[in-house]
Write a protein that holds these residues in place. Sequence first.
Motif, PDB file in Angstrom:
ATOM      1  N   UNK A  83       5.290   6.628 -10.644  1.00  0.00           N
ATOM      2  CA  UNK A  83       6.581   7.314 -10.726  1.00  0.00           C
ATOM      3  C   UNK A  83       6.589   8.534  -9.806  1.00  0.00           C
ATOM      4  N   UNK A  84       5.545   9.333  -9.893  1.00  0.00           N
ATOM      5  CA  UNK A  84       5.492  10.556  -9.079  1.00  0.00           C
ATOM      6  C   UNK A  84       5.474  10.224  -7.587  1.00  0.00           C
ATOM      7  N   UNK A  85       4.701   9.206  -7.244  1.00  0.00           N
ATOM      8  CA  UNK A  85       4.639   8.782  -5.830  1.00  0.00           C
ATOM      9  C   UNK A  85       6.014   8.312  -5.368  1.00  0.00           C
ATOM     10  N   UNK A  86       6.645   7.523  -6.228  1.00  0.00           N
ATOM     11  CA  UNK A  86       7.946   6.965  -5.876  1.00  0.00           C
ATOM     12  C   UNK A  86       8.964   8.092  -5.685  1.00  0.00           C
ATOM     13  N   UNK A  87       8.984   9.029  -6.602  1.00  0.00           N
ATOM     14  CA  UNK A  87       9.967  10.116  -6.523  1.00  0.00           C
ATOM     15  C   UNK A  87       9.768  10.917  -5.230  1.00  0.00           C
ATOM     16  N   UNK A  88       8.517  11.154  -4.883  1.00  0.00           N
ATOM     17  CA  UNK A  88       8.241  11.905  -3.643  1.00  0.00           C
ATOM     18  C   UNK A  88       8.828  11.159  -2.443  1.00  0.00           C
ATOM     19  N   UNK A  89       8.705   9.836  -2.452  1.00  0.00           N
ATOM     20  CA  UNK A  89       9.250   9.037  -1.352  1.00  0.00           C
ATOM     21  C   UNK A  89      10.780   9.008  -1.408  1.00  0.00           C
ATOM     22  N   UNK A  90      11.311   8.831  -2.575  1.00  0.00           N
ATOM     23  CA  UNK A  90      12.769   8.717  -2.718  1.00  0.00           C
ATOM     24  C   UNK A  90      13.476   9.981  -2.228  1.00  0.00           C
ATOM     25  N   UNK A  91      12.805  11.113  -2.382  1.00  0.00           N
ATOM     26  CA  UNK A  91      13.432  12.368  -1.959  1.00  0.00           C
ATOM     27  C   UNK A  91      13.618  12.445  -0.437  1.00  0.00           C
ATOM     28  N   UNK A  92      12.998  11.529   0.284  1.00  0.00           N
ATOM     29  CA  UNK A  92      13.184  11.501   1.751  1.00  0.00           C
ATOM     30  C   UNK A  92      14.359  10.588   2.139  1.00  0.00           C
ATOM     31  N   UNK A  93      14.960   9.946   1.156  1.00  0.00           N
ATOM     32  CA  UNK A  93      15.975   8.927   1.466  1.00  0.00           C
ATOM     33  C   UNK A  93      17.378   9.531   1.598  1.00  0.00           C
ATOM     34  N   UNK A  94      17.559  10.213   2.707  1.00  0.00           N
ATOM     35  CA  UNK A  94      18.861  10.796   3.047  1.00  0.00           C
ATOM     36  C   UNK A  94      18.936  10.848   4.566  1.00  0.00           C
ATOM     37  N   UNK A 154       0.839  -1.208   0.000  1.00  0.00           N
ATOM     38  CA  UNK A 154       0.000   0.000   0.000  1.00  0.00           C
ATOM     39  C   UNK A 154       0.873   1.257   0.000  1.00  0.00           C
ATOM     40  N   UNK A 155       1.989   1.205   0.723  1.00  0.00           N
ATOM     41  CA  UNK A 155       2.850   2.388   0.831  1.00  0.00           C
ATOM     42  C   UNK A 155       3.719   2.579  -0.418  1.00  0.00           C
ATOM     43  N   UNK A 156       4.187   1.483  -0.981  1.00  0.00           N
ATOM     44  CA  UNK A 156       5.082   1.574  -2.147  1.00  0.00           C
ATOM     45  C   UNK A 156       4.581   0.658  -3.265  1.00  0.00           C
TER      46      UNK A 156
END
Lengths: 212, 467
Positions: B256-267, A205-207
């Motif tokens: 893609x947009x959802x993923x990018x938003x999440x990836x930007x927190x990966x630091x 759901x999250x990813x």
Amino acid sequence: MRKFNLLDGLVVPLDRANVDTDAIIPKQFLKSIKRSGFGPNAFDEWRYLDHGEPGMDNSKRPLNPDFVLNQPRYRGAQVLLARENFGCGSSREHAPWALEDYGFQAIIAPSFADIFFNNCFKNGLLPIKLDAAIVDELFKAVAASEGYKLKVDLERQVITTPDGKETAFEVDAFRKHCLLNGLDDIGLTLQHVAEIKAFEAKHRAAQPWLYA
Amino acid sequence: MNSKTLYDKLWDSHVVRQDADGTALIYIDRQLVHEVTSPQAFEGLKLAQRKPWRTASMLAVPDHNVPTTNRAAGIADPISRLQVETLDANCAEFGIVEFKMGDIRQGVVHVMGPEQGATLPGMTVVCGDSHTSTHGAFAALAHGIGTSEVEHVMATQCLVAKKSKAMLVKVEGLLGRGITAKDIALAVIGKIGTAGGTGYAIEFSGSAIRGLSMEGRMTLCNMAIEAGARAGMVAADDTTIEYVKGRPFAPQGENWDKAVAYWKTLHSDEGAKFDATVELDAAQIKPQVTWGTSPEMVTDINGRVPDPACAPDAVRRGDWERALQYMGLQANMPITEIKVDKVFIGSCTNARIEDMREAAAITKGKKVAANIKLAMVVPGSGLVKAQAEKEGLDKVFIEAGFEWRDPGCSMCLAMNDDRLEPGERCASTSNRNFEGRQGQGSRTHLVSPAMAAAAAIAGHFVDVSKL
């Protein structure tokens, strides 16, 4: 997996640091699709004078008399005494398979590489970390006395020298439990199927892109 | 408050359950599979009548045993052939996607995965191969596992693990001319030693790391294991996201947009705590060359082979003496005077397109020196090979006297026919200079692709920063 019980084993000293898994079992033997039979090729390049390949009759190959495992006084050793960073390099589980198949049940060193350390526990082989100073004492003691044996008591987490001196060692509780009982990790993990499924649903759901 | 490291974030987001002693079950998003460490795992599954938990999370490729010449003839060595055929059969039986030897997408598993977008930021990635640390370049938690663990992940989608400590390796400043990620990696190992990272997950950060391409970051994380750390990682940024975009396994559209938003927190968050920190000044890093039989036995191109008499302790003195004897080197010899017999440009460390370009830039218009018996370039994948050929790099190498081969692990570990003869000395872009690694009695010097190419042209090591 074989249960690890009390061990009273002959000790062989391998006096060099950073012994890597390429040295423990050279790459040509990794072509096997089996889990067993690697013992005769443990430390192949140090142990034999010729070049080893899979399928050779190892009993007919010329032994390197200078290599410690070939010295008659260490024949039948079950405890390998080693230096820092033992088992570094490749993740090949063929390394513990080869050591176990050779007859080792415990390895004592000041430090081990992480992946090798993990792999040992999956194969009934106990890696024991001791202070470098204690390991150094053991090297001296082994050299000084032929037939030097150590008792390893996993339940009590102590090793005992021939003169009765006990040294405690650390071991992770879960790994100790698995080793003492010869338990298979997969069976244990599958007791948590419901939790894994619940995690997976939440994760999906999250990813959602991970499951697209 | 509650600042987290990148490693904390990746770990926390994958914990299925954790016991009081810290033993955890970690969910695995991606398992990469190759032919050497998987057959016993598949056999174990079958013996226990188990099936893989999620075949879609798996991606397989043969790489260690494949020949790099005359592929049409197949694999000559029957034992190697059986191992590759066993992978083919297991993948077919369980419905696992595999890029077989004839497929243009085939390549070294750690080149292929990222190239396909099969490695994504935020993932947990495992493979029965220690160089799985490579994938941490994408802000993923990636590490090598043994075959029992391969089987465990197949059967349960999880790994039994305990959290490592966190180390920050910070490299600030501008890299000098000709200095690459490989030189950073070797300089770090030279500083902390091959066991310096044992028990840690390493995050590489600082302006010099942010300035690296994804290829460079992969090279760096690849070598984390040579510093003893099972996992290396770099925070996700625009470079990461740009690299992933449009790749076959990458998310598309809304995902893609959802993923990018999440990836930007990966630091790592501001103020996040590390258990250890190591700092290097990028400007001080010179081209690195290993002289011994462990990656920590390294110096720079202006250095000399060390004198065992000056070793810090007795154990190391013995190791250095043995290493010099094995390597056929004299104490105090200048590195630039070491002549090489063969040159190998390839491996999961340095066989990506950027590596090909760096080596070609040095090679262009020159000839391989007369004392070099063989100089070979082994691209990391069929797609790297095709791209290099599109750019005409193959011609640059061939005209100079290099051999231009098909993709695979090749002479990094010499499981196929590509190997050194006893006593032969090689400038190699691979990751391990262990005794016998490139063939029994082989003598390996680890260097960057540019340094390897320069050694091929000069016949001995030279300083690429001066070319």
